[in-house]
Design a protein around this motif. Structure first.
Motif, PDB file in Angstrom:
ATOM      1  N   ARG A  42       0.835  -1.203   0.000  1.00 44.30           N
ATOM      2  CA  ARG A  42       0.000   0.000   0.000  1.00 44.30           C
ATOM      3  C   ARG A  42       0.872   1.255   0.000  1.00 44.30           C
ATOM      4  O   ARG A  42       0.549   2.251  -0.637  1.00 44.30           O
ATOM      5  CB  ARG A  42      -0.902  -0.005   1.237  1.00 44.30           C
ATOM      6  N   ILE A  43       2.003   1.190   0.715  1.00 43.52           N
ATOM      7  CA  ILE A  43       2.903   2.337   0.822  1.00 43.52           C
ATOM      8  C   ILE A  43       4.230   2.005   0.153  1.00 43.52           C
ATOM      9  O   ILE A  43       4.840   0.978   0.447  1.00 43.52           O
ATOM     10  CB  ILE A  43       3.146   2.728   2.300  1.00 43.52           C
ATOM     11  N   GLU A  44       4.669   2.849  -0.758  1.00 44.89           N
ATOM     12  CA  GLU A  44       5.949   2.643  -1.421  1.00 44.89           C
ATOM     13  C   GLU A  44       7.073   3.196  -0.545  1.00 44.89           C
ATOM     14  O   GLU A  44       6.905   4.216   0.121  1.00 44.89           O
ATOM     15  CB  GLU A  44       5.958   3.332  -2.784  1.00 44.89           C
ATOM     16  N   PHE A  45       8.229   2.516  -0.573  1.00 42.25           N
ATOM     17  CA  PHE A  45       9.353   2.958   0.248  1.00 42.25           C
ATOM     18  C   PHE A  45      10.208   3.949  -0.536  1.00 42.25           C
ATOM     19  O   PHE A  45      10.545   3.720  -1.698  1.00 42.25           O
ATOM     20  CB  PHE A  45      10.216   1.770   0.681  1.00 42.25           C
ATOM     21  N   TYR A  46      10.588   5.041   0.144  1.00 38.09           N
ATOM     22  CA  TYR A  46      11.439   6.057  -0.480  1.00 38.09           C
ATOM     23  C   TYR A  46      12.714   6.218   0.347  1.00 38.09           C
ATOM     24  O   TYR A  46      12.667   6.426   1.553  1.00 38.09           O
ATOM     25  CB  TYR A  46      10.699   7.389  -0.601  1.00 38.09           C
ATOM     26  N   GLY A  47      13.850   6.122  -0.340  1.00 35.63           N
ATOM     27  CA  GLY A  47      15.154   6.209   0.308  1.00 35.63           C
ATOM     28  C   GLY A  47      16.173   5.491  -0.554  1.00 35.63           C
ATOM     29  O   GLY A  47      16.324   4.274  -0.443  1.00 35.63           O
ATOM     30  N   ARG A  48      16.836   6.218  -1.439  1.00 36.81           N
ATOM     31  CA  ARG A  48      17.721   5.602  -2.442  1.00 36.81           C
ATOM     32  C   ARG A  48      18.839   4.783  -1.808  1.00 36.81           C
ATOM     33  O   ARG A  48      19.058   3.632  -2.199  1.00 36.81           O
ATOM     34  CB  ARG A  48      18.321   6.681  -3.347  1.00 36.81           C
ATOM     35  N   LYS A  74      10.546   0.168   8.535  1.00 38.43           N
ATOM     36  CA  LYS A  74      11.161  -1.163   8.458  1.00 38.43           C
ATOM     37  C   LYS A  74      10.252  -2.171   7.760  1.00 38.43           C
ATOM     38  O   LYS A  74      10.670  -2.862   6.826  1.00 38.43           O
ATOM     39  CB  LYS A  74      11.521  -1.649   9.868  1.00 38.43           C
ATOM     40  N   ASN A  75       9.020  -2.267   8.221  1.00 39.23           N
ATOM     41  CA  ASN A  75       8.096  -3.226   7.617  1.00 39.23           C
ATOM     42  C   ASN A  75       7.706  -2.815   6.200  1.00 39.23           C
ATOM     43  O   ASN A  75       7.503  -3.675   5.331  1.00 39.23           O
ATOM     44  CB  ASN A  75       6.847  -3.374   8.484  1.00 39.23           C
ATOM     45  N   VAL A  76       7.617  -1.516   5.957  1.00 40.20           N
ATOM     46  CA  VAL A  76       7.318  -1.026   4.604  1.00 40.20           C
ATOM     47  C   VAL A  76       8.418  -1.446   3.644  1.00 40.20           C
ATOM     48  O   VAL A  76       8.152  -1.925   2.533  1.00 40.20           O
ATOM     49  CB  VAL A  76       7.147   0.505   4.605  1.00 40.20           C
ATOM     50  N   LEU A  77       9.670  -1.296   4.063  1.00 44.21           N
ATOM     51  CA  LEU A  77      10.793  -1.697   3.216  1.00 44.21           C
ATOM     52  C   LEU A  77      10.776  -3.197   2.960  1.00 44.21           C
ATOM     53  O   LEU A  77      10.984  -3.643   1.826  1.00 44.21           O
ATOM     54  CB  LEU A  77      12.117  -1.294   3.872  1.00 44.21           C
ATOM     55  N   ALA A  78      10.523  -3.993   3.997  1.00 41.49           N
ATOM     56  CA  ALA A  78      10.485  -5.452   3.838  1.00 41.49           C
ATOM     57  C   ALA A  78       9.428  -5.871   2.819  1.00 41.49           C
ATOM     58  O   ALA A  78       9.681  -6.707   1.944  1.00 41.49           O
ATOM     59  CB  ALA A  78      10.229  -6.115   5.188  1.00 41.49           C
ATOM     60  N   GLU A  79       8.236  -5.278   2.915  1.00 45.57           N
ATOM     61  CA  GLU A  79       7.160  -5.600   1.969  1.00 45.57           C
ATOM     62  C   GLU A  79       7.522  -5.153   0.556  1.00 45.57           C
ATOM     63  O   GLU A  79       7.222  -5.846  -0.423  1.00 45.57           O
ATOM     64  CB  GLU A  79       5.869  -4.932   2.418  1.00 45.57           C
ATOM     65  N   ASN A  80       8.153  -3.987   0.443  1.00 47.41           N
ATOM     66  CA  ASN A  80       8.554  -3.478  -0.864  1.00 47.41           C
ATOM     67  C   ASN A  80       9.607  -4.366  -1.514  1.00 47.41           C
ATOM     68  O   ASN A  80       9.568  -4.602  -2.724  1.00 47.41           O
ATOM     69  CB  ASN A  80       9.091  -2.050  -0.740  1.00 47.41           C
ATOM     70  N   LEU A  81      10.548  -4.883  -0.741  1.00 45.49           N
ATOM     71  CA  LEU A  81      11.595  -5.744  -1.291  1.00 45.49           C
ATOM     72  C   LEU A  81      11.002  -7.030  -1.854  1.00 45.49           C
ATOM     73  O   LEU A  81      11.415  -7.506  -2.915  1.00 45.49           O
ATOM     74  CB  LEU A  81      12.638  -6.060  -0.224  1.00 45.49           C
ATOM     75  N   LEU A 208       8.132  12.186   3.883  1.00 48.26           N
ATOM     76  CA  LEU A 208       6.787  12.114   4.449  1.00 48.26           C
ATOM     77  C   LEU A 208       5.773  12.817   3.554  1.00 48.26           C
ATOM     78  O   LEU A 208       4.656  12.312   3.356  1.00 48.26           O
ATOM     79  CB  LEU A 208       6.779  12.726   5.848  1.00 48.26           C
ATOM     80  N   MET A 209       6.146  13.953   2.986  1.00 45.69           N
ATOM     81  CA  MET A 209       5.234  14.668   2.094  1.00 45.69           C
ATOM     82  C   MET A 209       4.946  13.850   0.841  1.00 45.69           C
ATOM     83  O   MET A 209       3.813  13.837   0.340  1.00 45.69           O
ATOM     84  CB  MET A 209       5.823  16.031   1.717  1.00 45.69           C
ATOM     85  N   ILE A 210       5.956  13.149   0.328  1.00 44.73           N
ATOM     86  CA  ILE A 210       5.746  12.286  -0.839  1.00 44.73           C
ATOM     87  C   ILE A 210       4.714  11.210  -0.509  1.00 44.73           C
ATOM     88  O   ILE A 210       3.794  10.939  -1.289  1.00 44.73           O
ATOM     89  CB  ILE A 210       7.072  11.636  -1.291  1.00 44.73           C
ATOM     90  N   LEU A 211       4.852  10.595   0.679  1.00 49.86           N
ATOM     91  CA  LEU A 211       3.917   9.544   1.090  1.00 49.86           C
ATOM     92  C   LEU A 211       2.499  10.086   1.253  1.00 49.86           C
ATOM     93  O   LEU A 211       1.531   9.465   0.791  1.00 49.86           O
ATOM     94  CB  LEU A 211       4.390   8.918   2.404  1.00 49.86           C
ATOM     95  N   LEU A 212       2.372  11.235   1.902  1.00 48.17           N
ATOM     96  CA  LEU A 212       1.042  11.803   2.136  1.00 48.17           C
ATOM     97  C   LEU A 212       0.375  12.217   0.831  1.00 48.17           C
ATOM     98  O   LEU A 212      -0.837  12.027   0.659  1.00 48.17           O
ATOM     99  CB  LEU A 212       1.140  13.003   3.086  1.00 48.17           C
ATOM    100  N   LYS A 213       1.149  12.784  -0.101  1.00 48.82           N
ATOM    101  CA  LYS A 213       0.587  13.183  -1.389  1.00 48.82           C
ATOM    102  C   LYS A 213       0.121  11.977  -2.194  1.00 48.82           C
ATOM    103  O   LYS A 213      -0.898  12.038  -2.887  1.00 48.82           O
ATOM    104  CB  LYS A 213       1.621  13.974  -2.194  1.00 48.82           C
TER     105      LYS A 213
END
Length: 306
Positions: A42-48, A74-81, A208-213
């Protein structure tokens, strides 16, 4: 470029890594019987930088330990991977009742026969899944003994009374751990040595603004900036030890904005999502004061969603 990789390409992740991910996905096809476990988060991870470290480790066959404080993704990154690599995911939330049987499987009766009801680690080994171990520092010794054999070079599961299983080549395990939660303990050196460790940085206001938008594209940007600023204020207070991390709840903030979209007054929404997460009277008063500077009682839902 595979569609699933477009959002990480936009972040400037190394082209060489993306090509290797594509090669990985082509090499290890997803079994149709578990395709439902490979879903878009549901949420994409941002952090190059974090993404590049995680992807590089997985490509080299390593397992990951994501360590950090609350609300670092942490959990968002795990799901994204799991989604990026096109693998089925199996989640295990560790607590005192999780033992070796919960991970590998337990005996059950089927058609008057004793059969093994496979656990998440067994299925990871069978289908090349990504096992996500949430709060791995809450694992008790019986469960840790299973992790030792599946995480190191042996990559096997020896099931008592059944066959020895060799892990699928695509199988990876991702552990997550928070600092200082009740019931947690220090991971022993042998277990930590089986992971590549990423110390998750605090979320930035830009991220955070990227996620909220993305979550609420129809919301007024200036309105979202107030919520983003509030979260940053709470994060700073928590880092300075002025409040606990209980009100530092990103899920609660996103949910609060959702209730505003339904027509709830912002002050009431943020009370449910943030303020009431504190059960200490003194701390709650501090959080209320912080909230008032960003989300005053005069703010209406029409100010956020035009």
């Amino acid at each position: 470029m595979i569609k699933e990789l477009e959002y990480i390409k936009e972040q400037g992740v190394s082209e060489a890594l993306l090509e290797d991910v594509c090669t990985f996905r082509d090499k290890y096809e997803l079994d149709e019987s578990v395709a439902g476990r490979c879903v878009k988060p549901r949420i994409e991870f941002y952090g190059r930088e974090v993404l590049e470290m995680a992807i590089a480790a997985i490509l080299q066959g390593e397992n990951l330990l994501l360590a950090g404080s609350k609300a670092t993704g942490k959990n968002v990154l795990a799901e994204n991977l799991s989604y990026i690599f096109g693998r089925p995911s199996y989640n295990v939330s560790f607590h005192v009742n999780i033992d070796s049987g919960s991970l590998i499987g337990t005996d059950t009766f089927v058609d008057n026969e004793v059969r093994l009801r496979r656990g998440p680690v067994y299925n990871c080994a069978l289908y090349g899944g990504f096992g996500i171990f949430d709060e791995v520092n809450m694992a008790k010794n019986d469960a840790v003994s299973v992790l030792h054999s599946v995480l190191d070079y042996r990559r096997i599961i020896d099931v008592p009374g059944y066959d020895k299983i060799t892990l699928h080549e695509a199988t990876r395990f991702i552990g997550t751990m928070n600092y200082g939660y009740v019931g947690t303990r220090e991971l022993n050196e042998a277990l930590v040595s089986r992971f590549m460790v990423i110390d998750m940085p605090p979320i930035t206001e830009e991220t955070l603004m990227i996620l909220l938008k993305k979550e609420y594209p129809e919301a007024d940007v200036k309105g979202l900036e107030q919520f983003s600023g509030l979260f940053m204020d709470l994060q700073t207070k928590a880092q300075n030890g002025e409040i606990t991390t209980k009100p530092l709840d990103l899920r609660g903030m996103i949910a609060a904005i959702g209730t505003i979209k339904c027509g709830l007054k912002p002050a009431l929404a943020i009370r449910m999502g943030i303020i009431n997460k504190s059960f200490d009277t003194f701390e709650k008063e501090i959080v209320e004061d912080i909230v008032m500077t960003r989300i005053p009682d005069s703010l209406e839902c029409s100010d956020i969603f035009k």
